[in-house]
Design a protein around this motif. Structure first.
Motif, PDB file in Angstrom:
ATOM      1  N   SER A   1      -9.483  -8.833  -5.866  1.00 31.09           N
ATOM      2  CA  SER A   1      -9.600  -6.899  -5.740  1.00 31.09           C
ATOM      3  C   SER A   1     -10.663  -7.021  -5.558  1.00 31.09           C
TER       4      SER A   1
ATOM      5  N   TYR B   1       3.139  -7.834  -1.743  1.00 34.30           N
ATOM      6  CA  TYR B   1       3.905  -6.207  -2.598  1.00 34.30           C
ATOM      7  C   TYR B   1       4.442  -6.484  -3.216  1.00 34.30           C
TER       8      TYR B   1
ATOM      9  N   ASP C   1       2.358  -6.678  -6.129  1.00 37.01           N
ATOM     10  CA  ASP C   1       1.843  -5.410  -6.057  1.00 37.01           C
ATOM     11  C   ASP C   1       2.880  -4.352  -6.285  1.00 37.01           C
TER      12      ASP C   1
ATOM     13  N   TYR D   1      -9.070  -6.310  -0.942  1.00 33.63           N
ATOM     14  CA  TYR D   1      -7.723  -7.331   0.065  1.00 33.63           C
ATOM     15  C   TYR D   1      -6.545  -6.521   0.106  1.00 33.63           C
ATOM     16  N   ARG D   2      -6.562  -4.852  -0.181  1.00 38.47           N
ATOM     17  CA  ARG D   2      -5.472  -4.618   0.289  1.00 38.47           C
ATOM     18  C   ARG D   2      -6.110  -3.354   1.559  1.00 38.47           C
TER      19      ARG D   2
END
Length: 305
Positions: A49, A85, A111, A53-54
């Protein structure tokens, strides 16, 4: 610690450095990894996080893991985040980590939409099938699911699940986890409870503070492991204000600003994360200056860094 049990010791959840145009700065990334190892950290966790990374493309994310492995010296573990995901995506990132030469993976629950307990277990079975040691990542504040001790005990029956990064800050969970699944290590996942959890038996710290102040963080961890409260408590009191930023919604921005205040490159975050407000930024600067003034035992050679 180190690569023998890569999830133990001080494992830094590293930030991803971006240039002014928000492209990934791989030179700064690799320099940061080398510096953290030289400062005494036992390993790094890219693409968690803290690494945004997203906000990375698939190619960027894979390249960050490869660059981190290349930069990590012998004895410095690399345990990338493999959040995705769904189970197929998480397994693909675990496979990519294995191909890159990583020593383990840090795996969140899916996710996507909130999963049933059976789905969570199946998810971790997919990730563990890759063959790398798996640290389950429990952060119910950033995900839609809480890996409760009872659920984690079922997950821990899967071969390859070696530890859990516990972010809730609830010290009682450590005792419950050790009772239900004593073969699984509990790792500190919230910086501002590191003393309490290590004293109670946590065997590692997946930390954010060392991005800015590695020497102070490692010193604190070592004092906690040694149960040297006479030295640990005063240092903890001085570091605690900056440690607390890791548990706030603005954690990534705060850590990057703390890095800048400590003379390191922090840089910008990618949208939707914007800069801290003036008041919050002033508070981070104040807390970093206080931490920089914290002194460990002079005989240790671990003064302000």
């Amino acid at each position: 610690m180190g690569t023998g049990r890569p999830w133990r010791g001080v494992l830094v959840a590293i930030t991803t450095p971006f240039r002014a145009d928000l492209s990934v700065d791989f030179d700064k990334l690799q320099e940061h990894v080398s510096w953290l190892a030289a400062e005494g950290c036992h390993g790094v966790a890219p693409c968690a996080s803290m690494g945004e990374y997203r906000a990375l493309s698939d190619d960027e994310r894979a390249a960050v893991v490869r660059a981190t492995v290349q930069a990590a010296p012998s004895g410095c573990a690399v345990v990338p985040g493999v959040g995705g995901y769904g189970s197929r995506q998480a397994r693909r990132w675990a496979e990519q980590a294995a191909e890159a030469g990583a020593h383990g993976v840090l795996a969140r629950p899916p996710d996507g939409p909130a999963a049933r307990a059976a789905d969570v277990v199946a998810h971790y079975r997919e990730v563990a099938a890759v063959g790398l040691p798996v640290v389950a990542h429990n952060d119910p504040y950033d995900s839609r699911l809480d890996l409760t001790p009872d659920l984690l005990a079922t997950v821990a029956e899967i071969d390859g699940i070696v530890a859990v990064k516990e972010v809730t800050g609830d010290v009682r969970r450590l005792h419950r986890l050790r009772d239900l699944c004593p073969h699984v290590d509990v790792l500190v996942g919230a910086d501002d409870v590191v003393l309490e959890l290590v004293l109670c038996g946590a065997t590692g710290w997946v930390a954010t503070l060392p991005n800015a102040l590695p020497r102070q963080a490692v010193r604190l961890y070592e004092l906690c492991v040694a149960r040297d409260l006479g030295r640990a408590l005063p240092l903890y009191a001085e570091l605690h204000p900056i440690l607390g930023w890791a548990s706030r919604p603005e954690a990534v921005q705060a850590v990057k600003l703390a890095m800048e205040c400590a003379g390191r490159f922090g840089g910008r975050c990618r949208p939707p994360r914007g800069p801290l407000s003036g008041t919050a930024a002033d508070l981070v600067r104040r807390d970093v200056l206080r931490a920089l003034g914290a002194t460990a035992d002079p005989a240790s050679g671990a003064g302000p860094g």
